[in-house]
Write an enzyme that holds these catalytic residues in place. Structure first.
Site, PDB file in Angstrom:
ATOM      1  N   GLU A 164      -4.603   2.380  -4.492  1.00 16.79           N
ATOM      2  CA  GLU A 164      -3.143   2.418  -4.347  1.00 16.79           C
ATOM      3  C   GLU A 164      -2.604   1.123  -3.747  1.00 16.79           C
ATOM      4  O   GLU A 164      -1.493   1.101  -3.211  1.00 16.79           O
ATOM      5  CB  GLU A 164      -2.741   3.614  -3.467  1.00 16.79           C
ATOM      6  CG  GLU A 164      -3.175   3.531  -2.010  1.00 16.79           C
ATOM      7  CD  GLU A 164      -4.557   4.093  -1.756  1.00 16.79           C
ATOM      8  OE1 GLU A 164      -4.854   4.439  -0.606  1.00 16.79           O
ATOM      9  OE2 GLU A 164      -5.349   4.201  -2.725  1.00 16.79           O
ATOM     10  N   ASP A 208       0.857  -1.187   0.000  1.00 14.38           N
ATOM     11  CA  ASP A 208       0.000   0.000   0.000  1.00 14.38           C
ATOM     12  C   ASP A 208       0.893   1.238   0.000  1.00 14.38           C
ATOM     13  O   ASP A 208       1.916   1.298   0.699  1.00 14.38           O
ATOM     14  CB  ASP A 208      -0.902   0.020   1.231  1.00 14.38           C
ATOM     15  CG  ASP A 208      -1.940   1.124   1.153  1.00 14.38           C
ATOM     16  OD1 ASP A 208      -2.946   0.919   0.453  1.00 14.38           O
ATOM     17  OD2 ASP A 208      -1.732   2.179   1.769  1.00 14.38           O
TER      18      ASP A 208
END
Length: 455
Positions: free
Chosen positions: A365, A321
């Site tokens: 993301e 992440d």
């Protein structure tokens, strides 16, 4: 559905011209062979007739497939032309074999008349095919089904059986043809066949203008047939070299058609393969980053897991992440955020070392990396390598002032590893990796945290 054979291309015209030049050269060689003394072994004629029959039947099958694919009747009728000629050549070959085995007692003129019947039937079906093209070329494509194809085939079989039985049954009565106005009946029939082919050759060229690949092929086949009939008429006898060359041209006619059809079908397979590749890319490739997407991960992870269990090898999963990605978007804009995701995806791909490893964008993301046959310690090294590479890439992307102020683009990684002997549940493995990622975030981000599957 579109046909695999459609508009004529420049390469088709060049190929057709090359075949015509080769056919003319072979015809000229046949005329010059008249000067060679001595008969040709009849076994050569039997071999060439048999081979030509097989090629005619194979061409008929290929055209039948085209008919089933697009429903255009002219494909079926052109296929029937080859089918009828191939079947009559089969009968002709049987009689020639019988003559070779039985000597003079088995001699009959039936093979000659079978050749005349086969070529006449071929010309008739070609004429029907050209007429169908002129009336149906603008019709929508449709798939006719097997019943209509079978009806065409049965019609040809009935004609073949009737003609074969009639000519074979005549037997010896055909060995001494009658005379019409001083002209041999066989010569009369041969000249009539030559005139028929010349008229059909001009008719196909004028009607279709050779703008369709199939009818450019028809025109080339008719050209070779013209050369064959011309050589057959001028040959001193059926055991002479010109007659032998004529049989070679009879072999070349369906041979060229078979090669052309196989080439077009191969091109269609290539087109389908490229289309399939495009579809796979649309379904399994993330359009922004160019790496695999979540759908690919869901379909592939099960296969990878099964292989790991069968081989009793570890399997590691990294969940990645981007740290503070929302702030990056808010400060520098979404285009910059997209560029960051693209750069991170490229960096992850660069850090994967083996072909069996793969990376995906799970969404937003968040990324994932699957590492088959990698234990937790090796997975940790891969994770650290990715983190350092992403940090360096982020430093290159940020403005100099932001970099000097200590800003950085970093990632956090959660690692889950399955070990042989443990129960394997994909959902549990994802949950463990997510928990490890959450722990990495809680510890301050820009870290890799290990987790393991529960016993």
């Amino acid at each position: 559905m579109k046909s695999t054979i459609s508009r004529t291309e420049q390469g088709n015209r060049v190929a057709a011209a090359s075949v015509l030049v080769a056919g003319c050269a072979l015809t000229a060689a046949g005329f010059m062979a008249r000067a060679i003394d001595g008969p040709v072994n009849p076994l050569l004629t039997f071999f060439l007739v048999s081979a030509a029959g097989i090629l005619n039947l194979s061409t008929a099958c290929l055209l039948g497939v085209q008919f089933l694919y697009n429903g255009k009747r002219y494909f079926a009728q052109f296929g029937c032309a080859f089918l009828l000629r191939g079947l009559l050549m089969f009968t002709q070959g049987v009689l020639l074999a019988n003559q070779l085995a039985g000597g003079e007692d088995a001699v009959t003129r039936a093979p000659f008349w079978l050749w005349i019947a086969g070529e006449t039937g071929f010309a008739g079906y070609v004429w029907l095919s050209a007429r169908s093209y002129s009336s149906t070329c603008q019709d929508p494509h449709k798939r006719p089904g097997y019943r209509e194809a079978a009806r065409h085939g049965v019609t040809v079989l009935v004609v073949w059986f009737a003609v074969s039985m009639s000519l074979v049954g005549a037997g010896k009565t055909m060995s001494a043809p009658a005379i019409i106005g001083g002209a041999n009946v066989e010569r009369f029939a041969g000249v009539g066949l030559l005139v028929l082919y010349m008229a059909l050759w001009l008719y196909v060229a004028a009607l279709t203008r050779l703008s369709h690949k199939l009818f450019l092929l028809v025109w080339v086949v008719l050209s070779l047939a013209l050369c064959e009939v011309l050589l057959s008429l001028t040959a001193p006898g059926e055991t002479s070299y010109p007659w032998y060359v004529a049989r070679m041209l009879a072999l070349a006619s369906p041979g060229v058609a078979t090669l052309a059809l196989m080439w077009e079908i191969t091109r269609q397979y290539q087109s389908l393969a490229l289309t399939n590749t495009d579809l796979v890319e649309k379904v399994f490739i993330d359009p922004l980053t160019g790496i695999y997407n979540r759908r690919y991960f869901d379909s592939r992870i099960r296969l990878v897991a099964e292989r790991a269990q069968q081989n009793e090898r570890p399997l590691s999963l990294l969940i990645i992440d981007v740290d503070f990605f929302k702030q990056v978007n808010d400060r520098y804009g979404h285009p910059f955020g997209d560029a960051v995701l693209q750069r991170i995806a490229a960096t992850i791909q660069h850090c994967i070392r083996t072909p069996r490893d793969f990376a995906v964008r799970l969404g937003g993301e968040e990324f994932a990396v699957v590492l088959p046959e990698i234990d937790q310690h090796a997975a940790l090294r891969v994770s650290d390598r990715i983190r350092e590479s992403v940090k360096r890439a982020g430093a290159d992307m940020l403005p100099k002032q932001a970099h000097d102020d200590g800003e950085a683009i970093t990632i956090s990684v959660g690692i889950a590893t399955w070990k042989p002997g443990q129960p394997f549940i994909i959902g549990a493995m994802l949950e463990n990796a997510d928990q490890a990622l959450y722990e990495a975030k809680h510890k301050g981000r820009n870290q890799s945290v290990l987790a393991s599957m529960p016993a």
